[in-house]
Scaffold this active site. Structure first.
Site, short mmCIF file in Angstrom:
data_model
loop_
_atom_site.label_atom_id
_atom_site.label_comp_id
_atom_site.label_asym_id
_atom_site.label_seq_id
_atom_site.Cartn_x
_atom_site.Cartn_y
_atom_site.Cartn_z
N CYS A 185 43.89 59.25 17.36
CA CYS A 185 42.34 59.48 16.77
C CYS A 185 42.21 59.91 15.46
O CYS A 185 41.69 59.28 14.58
CB CYS A 185 41.73 60.20 17.98
SG CYS A 185 41.89 60.17 19.62
N ASP A 186 43.08 61.03 15.06
CA ASP A 186 42.63 61.50 13.91
C ASP A 186 43.90 61.53 12.75
O ASP A 186 43.65 62.07 11.73
CB ASP A 186 42.52 63.14 14.17
CG ASP A 186 41.42 63.33 15.28
OD1 ASP A 186 40.49 62.57 15.03
OD2 ASP A 186 41.36 64.23 16.09
N CYS A 213 44.88 64.60 19.50
CA CYS A 213 44.95 63.23 19.41
C CYS A 213 45.47 62.39 18.20
O CYS A 213 44.51 62.36 17.15
CB CYS A 213 43.72 62.62 19.80
SG CYS A 213 43.96 60.78 19.97
#
Ligand code: NAP
Length: 313
Positions: free
Chosen positions: A138-139, A135
């Site tokens: 997300c990261d 992701c």
């Protein structure tokens, strides 16, 4: 364990599930959506969508919030964080057990979507969240001024690679062919991006590191040459696999596990429909998932109405 009765239960709170919810509830079915995690599904993690008509540019999160609000408006009940522990799709009513509830439903609409496929190489599990991520949204921010790689050549890989250039100093796209699968417009953006470097005809053989990832071993599929490329993180985007845990094998599925339906979204079991990315379909987009949801819910409604007629007469 609390017992709950519904006309239809929708498994999965993504675009297919919410669309099915709106249509089922408007068809006067007592409707619930169960999700094993938070509502919103895969698109909640998409940074931006540019191909959902009426929204030339919208974040996946915002779009899914609108889907959810729409289902709320028609009284769809929602149960999130409900991992299925047991399911019987053949019985009548159909039974779905989670740790908190025992649900009974006259019909079930499976809208569980799909999840990223793994590379299946050494180091992938070992370095999960320590340099391996599925992701970018997300990261990505963890990789400010670092070098990262994306594996794959589809829309996800190329879009996420472009996104990662906001943070990373360099982004490699490692693709097993010398031609991308991604839409042309997305390809053009990537080709113009100076931070992106393509590594063609190559596959990841191993992800290496000590505490954190520090390199990948690649094999050139044409020459057989093995190289080591220094990176700080890798994002595999090599496609998706259906979320069928709990009922895998109960329905007719293709060789990759995607559920086979007819054009009304009916599966091989009466009263069970499959919609969106989890089914065998030529296009997996938010709009096609939403469209599937509408079709599946309309036919689930017809099924429940018929069942009620038989019960009454
Ligand atoms: P995808 O379109 O199936 O692409 C997967 C990519 O990974 C392909 O380039 C494939 O190579 C490569 N690949 C597959 N298995 C591999 C392996 N074992 N090792 C190395 N490479 C491998 O998957 P996706 O990009 O996740 O997209 C899934 C669906 O969502 C698609 O329908 C896509 O259009 C849609 N989507 C749409 C958007 C958007 O419209 N904004 C955004 C994201 C996703 P080959 O090309 O050689 O097969």
């Amino acid at each position: 364990m609390e017992q709950k009765d519904f006309d239809t239960i929708i498994l999965g709170g993504g675009p297919a599930g919410f669309s099915a919810g709106v249509y089922a509830a408007r068809g006067a079915l007592k409707t619930a959506i169960i999700d094993k995690s938070m509502m919103g599904g895969q698109p909640s993690n998409y940074l931006e969508l540019e191909n959902y008509p009426t929204y030339p540019q919208v974040s996946g999160y915002e779009l899914m919030e609108k889907f959810e609000n729409h289902a709320d408006k028609f009284g769809v009940e929602k149960f999130d964080m409900q991992e299925i522990t047991e399911i019987n799709l053949i019985s009548n009513p159909k039974i779905i057990k989670t740790k908190d509830y025992e649900f009974f439903a006259k019909s079930v609409i499976i809208a569980t979507g799909a999840k990223p496929m793994k590379l299946g190489v050494k180091g992938e599990d070992e370095f999960l969240s320590r340099g391996v991520s599925y992701c970018a949204v997300c990261d990505g921010a963890f990789y400010k001024d670092k070098v990262v790689a994306v594996a794959g050549g589809g829309n996800s890989a190329v879009e996420e690679a472009i996104y990662l250039t906001k943070f990373a100093s360099k982004v490699y796209i490692i693709h097993r062919r010398n031609e991308l699968r991604a839409d042309k417009i997305i390809q053009e953006r990537a080709f113009k991006n100076e931070k992106i470097e393509f590594i063609w005809d190559s596959v990841v053989k191993e992800i290496k590191g000590t505490n954190l990832v520090n390199s990948v071993i690649l094999e050139n599929v044409k020459s057989g040459e093995i190289t080591e490329v220094k990176i700080n993180g890798i994002f595999p985007y090599i496609g998706i696999t259906p979320n069928v845990e709990g009922f895998n094998g109960q329905l007719q599925q293709d060789s990759r596990g995607f559920i086979i339906t007819d054009e009304t979204m009916k599966t091989s079991i009466d009263g069970v429909y499959a919609v969106g990315d989890v089914r065998v379909t030529p296009l997996r987009q938010v709009i096609t998932a939403a469209s599937d949801g509408a079709v599946g819910a309309v036919y689930a409604t017809k099924y429940v109405e018929k069942l009620n007629e038989v019960t009454v007469s």
